[in-house]
Every structure is written in C-alpha cells, then in structure tokens.
Design a protein around this motif. Structure first.
Motif, PDB file in Angstrom:
ATOM      1  N   CYS A 171      -1.780  -8.597  -0.196  1.00  0.00           N
ATOM      2  CA  CYS A 171      -2.707  -8.569   0.882  1.00  0.00           C
ATOM      3  C   CYS A 171      -2.795  -9.717   1.785  1.00  0.00           C
ATOM      4  N   ARG A 178      -7.772   3.998  -3.674  1.00  0.00           N
ATOM      5  CA  ARG A 178      -8.631   3.722  -2.336  1.00  0.00           C
ATOM      6  C   ARG A 178      -9.017   5.261  -1.877  1.00  0.00           C
ATOM      7  N   CYS A 225      -3.895   0.960  -3.716  1.00  0.00           N
ATOM      8  CA  CYS A 225      -3.260   2.054  -2.811  1.00  0.00           C
ATOM      9  C   CYS A 225      -3.589   3.396  -3.796  1.00  0.00           C
ATOM     10  N   GLN A 285      -9.588   5.025   1.631  1.00  0.00           N
ATOM     11  CA  GLN A 285      -8.712   4.813   2.999  1.00  0.00           C
ATOM     12  C   GLN A 285      -8.864   3.025   3.055  1.00  0.00           C
ATOM     13  N   THR A 286      -7.881   2.599   3.588  1.00  0.00           N
ATOM     14  CA  THR A 286      -7.669   1.083   3.777  1.00  0.00           C
ATOM     15  C   THR A 286      -9.128   0.742   4.880  1.00  0.00           C
ATOM     16  N   THR A 296       1.357   0.372   0.619  1.00  0.00           N
ATOM     17  CA  THR A 296       1.370   0.649  -0.785  1.00  0.00           C
ATOM     18  C   THR A 296       2.012  -0.403  -1.761  1.00  0.00           C
ATOM     19  N   LYS A 315      -7.935  -5.404   1.642  1.00  0.00           N
ATOM     20  CA  LYS A 315      -7.964  -4.237   2.584  1.00  0.00           C
ATOM     21  C   LYS A 315      -8.281  -2.815   1.718  1.00  0.00           C
ATOM     22  N   CYS A 316      -8.276  -3.032   0.484  1.00  0.00           N
ATOM     23  CA  CYS A 316      -8.578  -1.775  -0.259  1.00  0.00           C
ATOM     24  C   CYS A 316      -9.542  -2.195  -1.400  1.00  0.00           C
ATOM     25  N   ARG A 317     -10.328  -1.224  -1.959  1.00  0.00           N
ATOM     26  CA  ARG A 317     -11.303  -1.328  -2.932  1.00  0.00           C
ATOM     27  C   ARG A 317     -10.985  -1.321  -4.170  1.00  0.00           C
ATOM     28  N   ASP A 361     -15.226   1.603   1.281  1.00  0.00           N
ATOM     29  CA  ASP A 361     -14.131   2.397   0.874  1.00  0.00           C
ATOM     30  C   ASP A 361     -14.349   3.855   1.665  1.00  0.00           C
TER      31      ASP A 361
END
Ligand code: SF4
Length: 253
Positions: free
Chosen positions: A159, A81, A78, A83-84, A73, A142-144, A107
């Motif tokens: 990240c 998203r 976070c 999911q990661t 987070t 790692k997240c959109r 995602d």
C-alpha cells in the motif's frame, strides 16, 4: 477564529497559545524548537519487499491515483473492506497528516479520521491554526484491517506506493505523523514512539520535515499524554514557521 481555537484548546485541556504578534491576550509565546535531530534520508518503508509484487509506476494526477486505489486488490484487505479510504483535504495543502489505517467509521464513510478520534484530530489541528480543510489527511493503509489489528508488513509494503504517490503529488512542506504505526513505517524503524517524538525527522528524497506525535485514538484512551501531544504540535508549528520564513498563515496560506 481565535475564539474557536481557544474553545478547542479548552476541549483538549491544554493551555492556550497565541502567535507572537497577536494583538491581544498574553498567553505564553511559542517556544523555539527544542531538539533538532534530522534523521538521514529515509527509505520508503520498513516492511520487507514482497518479491512477487511489483508496484505500479506512479501516476501524475489525483484522479488517476484515486481510481487506482479504489480498484486495488493488491492485498487481502480488499476482501473485507467496505470501500477504500483514499484520503481527504486540500490537494494544494502544505501540511500532510498521516495516520495508520481506516477504522470502522472510516471504512463505512470512506474518509479518514472521522468519529471521536477524528474530532480530536480536528481539535489538535485547529489548536495550531489549521482547520481540517486546509490540510491533507491520509493513512499508511487505504483499507481497514479487520478488527483494527495492526497492519501486516506485506499490506504496508503493497500500500505504501500509493502514499508515496500522494506525497509526490502534494509535495507538502511538512508531514505530521500521528501514532506509532505511521511513525515507524515512515521512518523505517522499530523504535518506540516515545523515542521518535520531540525530534525533527525528514522523509523521502525531498527531505520533507517530519514531526511525530500521538494518535488521537491513543489520546482518547490516555488523556494524560495530551500535554505531550500539545508540545509536539507546537514543535511542528514552530518548524513550519521556520521553514517558511516565519509565515503565520495556516496550511495553505
Ligand atoms: S490496503 Fe492498500 S494495497 Fe491493500 S487492497 Fe487496500 S489499497 Fe490495495
């Protein structure tokens, strides 16, 4: 395999290439590397450090790293998203492909480079003898980012330690960065992609060879540049062959 690769090359709209020692076919041989400009050792990120954020120390196992990413987070992405998207592929791969960030499909599915851009990336890799499952594929983020906007510097800053940890665990022989965002962040530069491709760069303390090419999503919008992407892929393949003593096997041997 050759037939399949040729089918992908045809789909890409590019000439077929075969290794020098191929028993049949008379396609042009791979060219030697055109320009070798090894950049100085690169910092991990061009993004400014966020004083209040201290990245966690790297971990020694893939499982632990996966857990950390899944629970992260550290930035506001976070909150939006699904999911990661940790990355996918062979954790013993010699090739690491790095893109920008998950899109809507990624995602939703939790895997990088799915959808049309993913299919084109698969075709690009297969054209140089690399089935998707033989490489490892990851993103800078790692997240959109909502609406597929560009990553913000603070998001990249928070990240990138995960990607650095992935590189430390994988220890790839070569990195292929696809797209401007990946290239600029790995090389700590604002230079346009056109100035970064066509050269051999290095990344990190291990001076891992780094080759830049276009993002497949860009190539879907601008198919005229597929020819240049093909030159980049041949350059990467020739670089890999050179640093592995002419090894002709894809990715993980
Ligand atoms: S983008 Fe990276 S730093 Fe931000 S929440 Fe996701 S995993 Fe954490």
């Amino acid at each position: 395999m050759t037939t399949l690769r040729n089918a992908y090359l045809d789909a890409l709209g590019i000439d077929r290439w075969v290794p020098r020692n191929a028993p049949v076919e008379t396609a042009p041989e791979i060219e030697p590397p055109r320009v070798i400009e090894t950049a100085p050792a690169m910092p991990a990120a061009r993004a400014p450090q966020v004083p209040s954020f201290v990245p966690p120390p790297p971990v020694a196992t893939w499982d632990e790293l996966r857990g950390r990413v899944a629970a992260c987070t550290a930035c506001d992405l976070c909150k939006t998203r699904t999911q990661t998207v940790f990355g996918v592929g062979n954790t013993s791969a010699e090739w690491l492909v790095i893109g920008e960030a998950p899109g809507a499909d990624e995602d939703r599915q939790g895997e990088p480079f799915v959808g049309r851009a993913g299919q084109l990336l698969n075709a690009m890799l297969l054209a140089i003898g690399l089935p998707r499952e033989t490489v490892f594929i990851a993103n800078i983020l790692k997240c959109r980012p909502p609406g597929n906007r560009d990553p913000k510097p603070e998001e990249v800053s928070r990240c990138l330690p995960f990607l650095s940890n992935q590189i430390a665990l994988l220890r790839p022989k070569i990195i292929l960065a696809v797209g401007r965002i990946a290239a600029q962040n790995l090389l700590a530069t604002d230079a346009p992609l056109a100035r970064l491709r066509g050269k051999l760069h290095t990344f990190g303390e291990a001076n891992t060879p780094l080759v830049i090419t276009y993002h497949p999503a860009y190539l879907l919008r601008t198919p005229a540049d597929k020819r240049k992407a093909w030159e980049d892929l041949k350059f990467a393949r020739a670089t890999y062959a050179r640093i592995t003593g002419g090894a002709n096997a894809p990715g993980n041997g």
